[in-house]
Design an enzyme around this catalytic site. Structure first.
Site, PDB file in Angstrom:
ATOM      1  N   LYS A 115     -13.000  22.214  10.588  1.00  0.00           N
ATOM      2  CA  LYS A 115     -13.877  21.067  10.817  1.00  0.00           C
ATOM      3  C   LYS A 115     -14.729  21.245  12.061  1.00  0.00           C
ATOM      4  O   LYS A 115     -15.847  20.745  12.113  1.00  0.00           O
ATOM      5  CB  LYS A 115     -13.072  19.766  10.902  1.00  0.00           C
ATOM      6  CG  LYS A 115     -12.461  19.397   9.578  1.00  0.00           C
ATOM      7  CD  LYS A 115     -12.475  17.904   9.332  1.00  0.00           C
ATOM      8  CE  LYS A 115     -12.118  17.634   7.886  1.00  0.00           C
ATOM      9  NZ  LYS A 115     -11.765  16.247   7.624  1.00  0.00           N
ATOM     10  N   LYS A 197     -12.764  23.983  -3.890  1.00  0.00           N
ATOM     11  CA  LYS A 197     -12.166  22.732  -4.330  1.00  0.00           C
ATOM     12  C   LYS A 197     -13.236  21.676  -4.643  1.00  0.00           C
ATOM     13  O   LYS A 197     -14.252  21.619  -3.964  1.00  0.00           O
ATOM     14  CB  LYS A 197     -11.271  22.248  -3.171  1.00  0.00           C
ATOM     15  CG  LYS A 197     -10.381  21.081  -3.485  1.00  0.00           C
ATOM     16  CD  LYS A 197      -9.403  20.849  -2.333  1.00  0.00           C
ATOM     17  CE  LYS A 197      -9.520  19.433  -1.796  1.00  0.00           C
ATOM     18  NZ  LYS A 197      -8.513  19.083  -0.809  1.00  0.00           N
ATOM     19  N   LYS A 200     -14.903  15.673  -1.947  1.00  0.00           N
ATOM     20  CA  LYS A 200     -15.621  14.427  -1.698  1.00  0.00           C
ATOM     21  C   LYS A 200     -16.777  14.635  -0.755  1.00  0.00           C
ATOM     22  O   LYS A 200     -17.753  13.927  -0.781  1.00  0.00           O
ATOM     23  CB  LYS A 200     -14.727  13.392  -1.013  1.00  0.00           C
ATOM     24  CG  LYS A 200     -13.425  13.164  -1.612  1.00  0.00           C
ATOM     25  CD  LYS A 200     -12.689  12.086  -0.832  1.00  0.00           C
ATOM     26  CE  LYS A 200     -11.862  12.679   0.274  1.00  0.00           C
ATOM     27  NZ  LYS A 200     -11.136  11.742   1.075  1.00  0.00           N
TER      28      LYS A 200
END
Ligand code: TRP
Length: 336
Positions: A115, A197, A200
């Site tokens: 991140k 993956k 979202k």
């Protein structure tokens, strides 16, 4: 008398719309666990603000996510369902646990490193201490098991390390949690890039199906799904990641085995196959979308659910927090 049920805690950040991946990979399993375990399912809004959120959108998604939990089949009577920021004990325990967590161990967390790379302009302290808040979520409720995807295993392990450290200093206080990765917890990959993956945070493209997507959009995304240059529907994750991902989805939506699916589409092209997967997903999500839309029209009912959830969660949390405050040497809180 029956043995007490084991306790489960899990949560999803309302930082994006829930996806087909969240449903097949997480919530469907939560639904399966609700009878056998004593479960808390949280909307972890405090974790969401470690990356910048639009306030109005965050508020809307938080409520939507709670409605979607219910629409997916989680029963607010049998489970404790609530919003993390409504139970201040999460933040309170997080502070204490932060004093029993080492800078070095937080620096080694893969998600933090990832991140920080992705949000290089906002590497805030919350991003760094994210695992401490997550440990507080889990340890507050003495959870035995934490259903999570592979990518969250490291976070459950650090929660366990922190619990262990605290217990060793002060005597038994926290249950040591274990990650619970259900065997059926299929991992759904992006339709556009089946090596990564379904996420979202990357949901603008065609690769991601959201639970509230309309049938036409779902069909279009499946028609565009990336496959390969063969024409054979066969499960082979390494060489045919796109087709294997579609098979995983179809299997989760219809209950058919991979073998059934291979037989069903033997000698037929990918066109038929993609359309069938698309239709199965449209039917899978139709009731979820309709129920969510109904629930969102009834804000009073939702408010009642999250209020009751927070009340029940706060009651359990206060027992742990009182114990922790006493053990570390805080003076008993006066009634104020
Ligand atoms: N970190 C989890 C994720 O990104 C979300 C989460 C926060 C969580 N607190 C939790 C999951 C506690 C399980 C238990 O998906």
């Amino acid at each position: 008398m029956d043995a007490p049920k084991k306790r489960i805690f899990s949560g999803i950040k309302p930082s994006g719309n829930l996806t087909l991946g969240s449903y097949i990979g997480a919530i469907k399993n939560w639904v399966a666990l609700q009878d056998e375990y004593d479960c808390l399912y949280c909307v972890v809004d405090m974790h969401a603000i470690t990356v910048r959120q639009d306030p109005a959108l965050l508020r809307r998604r938080t409520l939507e996510q709670l409605a979607q939990y219910i629409a997916c089949g989680l029963d607010p009577e049998r489970n404790i369902m609530y919003i993390q920021s409504h139970v201040p004990a999460h933040a309170e325990l997080s502070w204490v646990l932060g004093c029993y967590t080492m800078f070095g161990e937080l620096s080694r967390m893969t998600q933090f490193k990832d991140k920080s790379r992705k949000n290089a302009d906002n590497i805030n302290a919350g991003l760094f201490t994210y695992p401490v808040l997550m440990a507080a979520d889990i340890l507050l409720y003495q959870a035995d098991l934490v259903p999570v995807g592979e990518d969250q295993k490291q976070h459950v392990e650090i929660a366990r390390d922190i619990a262990n450290r605290f217990n060793n200093v002060y005597s038994q206080t926290f249950t040591l949690p274990e990650p619970f990765i259900p065997k059926t917890g299929a991992r759904v990959m992006s339709l556009a890039d089946p090596m990564s993956k379904m996420s979202k945070s990357e949901q603008d493209g065609d690769g991601c199906i959201c639970l509230l997507d309309k049938p036409d959009d779902i069909m279009r995304a499946f028609k565009r799904a990336v496959t390969d240059s063969e024409t054979c529907v066969r499960f082979d994750k390494e060489n045919k990641p796109g087709v294997s991902n579609l098979m995983t989805i179809y299997s989760a939506a219809t209950g058919k085995s991979f073998e059934d699916i291979e037989n069903e589409f033997a000698g037929r092209g990918y066109g038929d196959f993609k359309a069938a997967v698309g239709e199965s997903v449209v039917e899978l999500l139709r009731p979820v979308r309709e129920k969510t839309e109904d629930l969102l029209k009834n804000k009073d009912y939702l408010e009642q659910i999250y209020t009751e959830g927070a009340r029940r969660a706060a009651f359990l949390a206060s027992k742990t927090l009182d114990k922790v405050y006493r053990k570390v040497g805080f003076v008993k809180q006066p009634r104020i």
